[in-house]
Design a protein around this motif. Structure first.
Motif, PDB file in Angstrom:
ATOM      1  N   LEU A 334      18.872   5.168  36.853  1.00 51.16           N
ATOM      2  CA  LEU A 334      18.175   6.210  36.096  1.00 51.16           C
ATOM      3  C   LEU A 334      17.062   6.835  36.928  1.00 51.16           C
ATOM      4  O   LEU A 334      16.922   8.056  36.982  1.00 51.16           O
ATOM      5  N   ARG A 335      16.260   5.994  37.582  1.00 52.70           N
ATOM      6  CA  ARG A 335      15.182   6.534  38.418  1.00 52.70           C
ATOM      7  C   ARG A 335      15.743   7.398  39.547  1.00 52.70           C
ATOM      8  O   ARG A 335      15.223   8.487  39.827  1.00 52.70           O
ATOM      9  N   HIS A 337      18.724   9.030  39.832  1.00 49.24           N
ATOM     10  CA  HIS A 337      19.354  10.290  39.428  1.00 49.24           C
ATOM     11  C   HIS A 337      18.361  11.228  38.754  1.00 49.24           C
ATOM     12  O   HIS A 337      18.468  12.458  38.902  1.00 49.24           O
ATOM     13  N   ALA A 338      17.389  10.696  38.028  1.00 52.89           N
ATOM     14  CA  ALA A 338      16.369  11.556  37.418  1.00 52.89           C
ATOM     15  C   ALA A 338      15.548  12.249  38.498  1.00 52.89           C
ATOM     16  O   ALA A 338      15.231  13.439  38.392  1.00 52.89           O
ATOM     17  N   ASP A 339      15.222  11.511  39.565  1.00 56.19           N
ATOM     18  CA  ASP A 339      14.470  12.120  40.669  1.00 56.19           C
ATOM     19  C   ASP A 339      15.312  13.186  41.371  1.00 56.19           C
ATOM     20  O   ASP A 339      14.816  14.271  41.702  1.00 56.19           O
ATOM     21  N   SER A 343      14.875  15.608  36.591  1.00 59.08           N
ATOM     22  CA  SER A 343      15.000  15.461  35.140  1.00 59.08           C
ATOM     23  C   SER A 343      13.732  14.841  34.559  1.00 59.08           C
ATOM     24  O   SER A 343      13.087  13.998  35.206  1.00 59.08           O
ATOM     25  N   VAL A 345      13.691  12.687  32.225  1.00 59.80           N
ATOM     26  CA  VAL A 345      14.031  11.376  31.671  1.00 59.80           C
ATOM     27  C   VAL A 345      13.216  10.287  32.364  1.00 59.80           C
ATOM     28  O   VAL A 345      13.117  10.256  33.598  1.00 59.80           O
ATOM     29  N   LYS A 346      12.622   9.386  31.557  1.00 57.59           N
ATOM     30  CA  LYS A 346      11.744   8.343  32.098  1.00 57.59           C
ATOM     31  C   LYS A 346      12.265   6.923  31.899  1.00 57.59           C
ATOM     32  O   LYS A 346      11.859   6.017  32.601  1.00 57.59           O
ATOM     33  N   LYS A 373      24.291   8.358  35.040  1.00 52.99           N
ATOM     34  CA  LYS A 373      24.176   9.712  35.576  1.00 52.99           C
ATOM     35  C   LYS A 373      24.478  10.744  34.491  1.00 52.99           C
ATOM     36  O   LYS A 373      23.765  11.751  34.345  1.00 52.99           O
ATOM     37  N   VAL A 376      21.549  10.900  32.029  1.00 48.28           N
ATOM     38  CA  VAL A 376      20.398  11.666  32.541  1.00 48.28           C
ATOM     39  C   VAL A 376      20.623  13.155  32.308  1.00 48.28           C
ATOM     40  O   VAL A 376      19.693  13.901  31.965  1.00 48.28           O
TER      41      VAL A 376
END
Length: 451
Positions: A334-335, A337-339, A343, A345-346, A373, A376
């Motif tokens: 999550l970290r 793909h969000a970066d 995004s 998303v946290k 992915k 996200v």
């Protein structure tokens, strides 16, 4: 509760039982005269060390019952140190017992001092191994070999095996379902080996048509076939001085298996259309998700090639067999793909964490990354919910050996899950579990857990 080591003595002779009990006053001695009582005591008391007379009833003059007892004890408690008794002229039985998992043996008639030294050494080694396991748990969860992230003892064991064989120039076969991280482990093996300065070349044998696979592996000379406008080295040559990773080796056709076997035997190859033998120093690491033993049995994979490729075989557990790893990896993905997608998303909502923990993961880590992915991309707010992950429920029951172990496993799982949800925050974890911070600290210390 006594802090002395527990010693299980499996002996059917009452006189020897008394003699051994008196000889081991520094330990908590448990006495069993047959297999059933030995297994019952093992379940109830979980001793660290056991001595075992192979001549047990109903076969006191043979070893059949003794070996059956040894097998059942080790299946129930693999870390048990078993010291077997070997009568005069029965050295072969003792050596067989060592081969089947016994830790050591002693000869009858008994020399109490000599046996005492063997038992003391067994307790010492068992204590060292227990401390090593505790330390391994304390560092679990950090990125390991090849950047692989895990908190699973089984996966940590796989990585330690890979690190150990990396320095030996042997062929390695990785067996595991699709998406379990075989290429990551192969790359980690290469980076931990003396060949790290060479090239790591990976090829998926299932993704290349049979007509092209030979050329990809062995290369071709100019004019060898229509379209061969120049001489092209193959992947084996490209990996010279380094490592060649053959993914899905089970999909290599039989005719090409013969040519691959010749290379492994002689370490020379001929390009397609060539006549010159080219020596190449390449280490081969293979992987497959298929049942390679069944393929050897039905003749679809050459037995001689299998033994060349499988000098070391490493079996990789599925994600469902790695408790705690799914949430650990989900947060990592999550970290990342969000970066990458910028995004907002946290993190994961509680229902998403529940869904991740319950899911059976038939597609393993690859499926997990794809779902995260997608989530996200699909999430509307800062938190990913279960709906964003598109899950269905699954179970994964565990069956420890006794009620105390069941309770301990449940405590460990509950604390680990709560720590994961609270992202290592002790106060938040204690609130989730409904206990005080001091109680949580005591439990974590007892179970060797860290935030």
């Amino acid at each position: 509760m006594s802090e002395r080591g527990k010693l299980l003595i499996v002996e059917d002779d009452p006189g020897l039982q008394r003699q051994l009990r008196w000889a081991y006053e520094d330990y908590d001695v448990l006495i069993a005269g047959d297999r059933a009582s030995a297994i019952a005591l093992l379940r109830a008391e979980e001793p660290a060390v056991a001595t075992l007379d192979l001549g047990l009833p109903p076969d006191p003059d043979g070893v059949r019952e003794g070996f059956a007892t040894l097998a059942e004890m080790l299946a129930l408690k693999p870390d048990l140190k078993v010291v077997v008794a070997s009568g005069h002229g029965e050295r072969d039985s003792a050596l067989r017992a060592i081969g089947e998992g016994a830790w050591d043996f002693y000869a009858k008639p008994i020399d109490i001092d000599a046996l005492g030294m063997i038992v003391a050494r067994a307790f010492h080694v068992q204590a060292i191994e227990a401390e090593n396991r505790r330390l391994a748990q304390a560092v679990a969860g950090r990125a390991g070999l090849g950047g692989l992230i895990t908190a699973s003892p089984d996966m940590q064991k796989v990585m330690r095996t890979i690190e150990r064989v990396a320095v030996a120039d042997v062929s390695v076969l990785l067996l595991g379902a699709s998406g379990t991280g075989k290429e990551l482990l192969a790359r980690g093996l290469h980076e931990a080996s003396p060949r790290a300065r060479g090239e790591f070349v990976a090829i998926n044998c299932a993704a290349i048509p049979e007509t092209l696979l030979e050329s990809e592996l062995f290369g071709h000379e100019k004019g060898a076939f229509t379209g061969a406008v120049k001489t092209t080295p193959g992947k084996i040559e490209q990996a010279g001085g380094g490592t060649l990773f053959l993914d899905e080796i089970g999909d290599v056709p039989l005719p090409l298996q013969v040519k691959l076997l010749r290379f492994l035997q002689e370490r020379v190859l001929e390009r397609i259309g060539g006549r010159r033998a080219i020596p190449v120093d390449t280490r081969i690491v293979c992987a497959t998700h298929r049942d390679i033993d069944a393929m050897v049995a039905d003749g679809s994979f050459r037995e001689d090639l299998y033994y060349r490729l499988a000098e070391i075989v490493v079996r990789i557990p599925s994600l469902a067999e790695r408790p705690g790893d799914a949430v650990l990896l989900a947060r990592h993905f999550l970290r990342r793909h969000a970066d990458a997608m910028k995004s907002p998303v946290k993190g994961f909502a509680p229902d998403a964490i529940d869904a991740i923990e319950r899911w059976g993961w038939p597609g393993n880590v690859r499926e997990l990354e794809n779902r995260v992915k997608r989530a996200v991309i699909m999430a509307d707010g800062a938190m990913v919910g279960a709906a964003d992950l598109d899950f269905a429920a699954a179970d994964s029951p565990v069956q420890p050996i006794n009620l105390r172990a069941v309770r301990e496993a449940a405590d460990r799982a509950a604390i680990a899950h709560a720590l994961t949800r609270a992202e290592g925050n002790i106060s938040g974890t204690a609130r989730l579990l409904g206990i005080s911070r001091p109680t949580l600290y005591d439990l974590m210390k007892n179970y060797g857990l860290q935030a």
